[in-house]
Motif scaffolding. Structure first.
Motif, PDB file in Angstrom:
ATOM      1  N   ARG A 194      -9.813   7.708  -8.725  1.00 53.62           N
ATOM      2  CA  ARG A 194      -8.376   8.308  -8.686  1.00 53.62           C
ATOM      3  C   ARG A 194      -7.672   7.299  -9.411  1.00 53.62           C
ATOM      4  O   ARG A 194      -7.412   5.854  -9.046  1.00 53.62           O
TER       5      ARG A 194
ATOM      6  N   GLN B 199      -6.823   5.709  -0.983  1.00 57.39           N
ATOM      7  CA  GLN B 199      -7.356   5.813  -2.231  1.00 57.39           C
ATOM      8  C   GLN B 199      -8.482   6.799  -2.298  1.00 57.39           C
ATOM      9  O   GLN B 199      -8.585   7.637  -3.423  1.00 57.39           O
ATOM     10  N   TYR B 200      -9.369   6.924  -1.275  1.00 53.90           N
ATOM     11  CA  TYR B 200     -10.262   7.950  -0.927  1.00 53.90           C
ATOM     12  C   TYR B 200     -11.178   8.271  -2.044  1.00 53.90           C
ATOM     13  O   TYR B 200     -12.508   8.565  -1.682  1.00 53.90           O
TER      14      TYR B 200
ATOM     15  N   PHE C   4       1.054   4.128  -3.150  1.00 53.40           N
ATOM     16  CA  PHE C   4       0.609   5.577  -2.850  1.00 53.40           C
ATOM     17  C   PHE C   4       1.931   6.356  -2.759  1.00 53.40           C
ATOM     18  O   PHE C   4       1.882   7.624  -2.323  1.00 53.40           O
TER      19      PHE C   4
ATOM     20  N   THR D 204      -3.918   4.921  -8.927  1.00 55.39           N
ATOM     21  CA  THR D 204      -3.543   3.955  -8.225  1.00 55.39           C
ATOM     22  C   THR D 204      -4.682   2.627  -8.069  1.00 55.39           C
ATOM     23  O   THR D 204      -4.557   1.911  -7.427  1.00 55.39           O
ATOM     24  N   TYR D 205      -5.843   2.765  -8.908  1.00 56.26           N
ATOM     25  CA  TYR D 205      -6.970   1.846  -9.149  1.00 56.26           C
ATOM     26  C   TYR D 205      -6.312   0.553  -9.136  1.00 56.26           C
ATOM     27  O   TYR D 205      -6.683  -0.255  -8.401  1.00 56.26           O
TER      28      TYR D 205
ATOM     29  N   VAL E 286      -4.403  -0.803  -6.298  1.00 56.59           N
ATOM     30  CA  VAL E 286      -5.177  -1.129  -5.162  1.00 56.59           C
ATOM     31  C   VAL E 286      -5.790  -2.361  -5.279  1.00 56.59           C
ATOM     32  O   VAL E 286      -6.042  -3.286  -4.392  1.00 56.59           O
ATOM     33  N   ASN E 287      -6.476  -2.554  -6.522  1.00 55.21           N
ATOM     34  CA  ASN E 287      -7.192  -3.775  -6.781  1.00 55.21           C
ATOM     35  C   ASN E 287      -6.338  -5.367  -6.653  1.00 55.21           C
ATOM     36  O   ASN E 287      -6.823  -6.089  -6.124  1.00 55.21           O
TER      37      ASN E 287
ATOM     38  N   THR F 283       0.809  -1.303   0.131  1.00 54.90           N
ATOM     39  CA  THR F 283      -0.043  -0.062  -0.072  1.00 54.90           C
ATOM     40  C   THR F 283       0.769   1.297  -0.098  1.00 54.90           C
ATOM     41  O   THR F 283       0.673   2.060  -0.861  1.00 54.90           O
TER      42      THR F 283
ATOM     43  N   LEU G  26      -5.528   1.507   3.326  1.00 53.64           N
ATOM     44  CA  LEU G  26      -5.765   1.671   2.056  1.00 53.64           C
ATOM     45  C   LEU G  26      -6.652   2.222   1.304  1.00 53.64           C
ATOM     46  O   LEU G  26      -6.572   3.080   0.285  1.00 53.64           O
ATOM     47  N   SER G  27      -8.068   2.381   1.996  1.00 51.06           N
ATOM     48  CA  SER G  27      -9.011   2.824   1.463  1.00 51.06           C
ATOM     49  C   SER G  27      -9.154   4.357   1.607  1.00 51.06           C
ATOM     50  O   SER G  27      -9.560   5.237   0.843  1.00 51.06           O
TER      51      SER G  27
ATOM     52  N   TRP H  95     -12.795   6.411  -5.930  1.00 47.66           N
ATOM     53  CA  TRP H  95     -12.347   5.347  -7.085  1.00 47.66           C
ATOM     54  C   TRP H  95     -12.203   5.957  -8.430  1.00 47.66           C
ATOM     55  O   TRP H  95     -11.869   5.177  -9.259  1.00 47.66           O
TER      56      TRP H  95
END
Length: 227
Positions: free
Chosen positions: A187, A182-183, A60, A190-191, A194-195, A56, A178-179, A185
């Protein structure tokens, strides 16, 4: 990190939020001998969670400080799950139990210059609690990732968590962090990362992502979409 046009990072709803631009991650004493002594969480789950936390930070672009204690005489080297993610970064090895007592760590934190410090470490009640308390007194906003940390017993972990919270530190889970990073979806930069982290480390959430992807892609493409 870019924000969608409708989000203004200068008027965020809370200054307490951790963002890719305001935080540094400290990973404290993830070494074999410390892992052996963990009794508050399944050790394989702990390894999964700290690896997810490290990925993570990379996704980021958070600055990361690695530390070890008595690596050559007692605790052993940094665990491979972290060493392979940070191949060009040396852990700061020390003898003092409190990471914050090592001037090299404090100097690196100051050089990075971010107000929020996110910490995780082994063991919760000692090698995590002591630097958390010290950083709070030094004026930093301190968060700790509880499910990527482990104590020598459940009681020891819980008491360490209580002590840190009572002093003003904020507990997080790695998925929560993590969430929060990301803040949104939307964005996109980093999508995908993150997945991938979710698919590899977040259990049912990752399985759900694969299940969802099967409705919009052939099965082989679905695997690629989350892997």
């Amino acid at each position: 990190m870019a924000y969608p046009d409708y989000l203004d990072p200068n008027t965020a709803e809370s200054t307490r939020l951790v963002t890719p631009r305001n935080a540094t991650l400290l990973l404290i004493d993830y070494q074999p001998q410390m892992i052996f002594g963990v009794g508050s969480i399944d050790r394989q789950l702990l390894l999964n969670n700290v690896e997810a936390l490290a990925k993570t930070a990379l996704a980021f672009e958070l600055p990361v400080i690695l530390t070890t204690i008595a690596a050559s005489s007692f605790s052993g080297p940094l665990i491979p799950q972290l060493a392979r993610l940070f191949p060009e970064r040396d852990a700061i090895d020390r003898s003092a139990i409190n990471t914050w007592a090592d001037h090299r760590v404090v100097q690196e934190v100051r050089a990075i210059g971010r107000q929020k410090l996110v910490m995780a470490g082994l063991w919760t009640e000692v090698c995590l609690t002591l630097p958390v308390l010290s950083a709070l007194e030094a004026g930093y906003d301190v968060y700790f990732v509880a499910d990527a940390s482990g104590g020598s017993s459940t009681a020891a972990h819980d008491l360490g968590v209580q002590r840190m919270v009572q002093a003003g530190a904020t507990p997080l889970s790695w998925v929560q962090l993590l969430s929060e990073l990301q803040y949104d979806w939307a964005r996109k930069e980093t999508y995908d990362a993150v997945n991938r982290i979710v698919a590899e480390h977040a259990g049912a959430w990752g399985t759900g992502g694969f299940y969802r992807a099967t409705f919009s892609a052939a099965p082989d493409r679905a695997l690629a979409a989350i892997g």
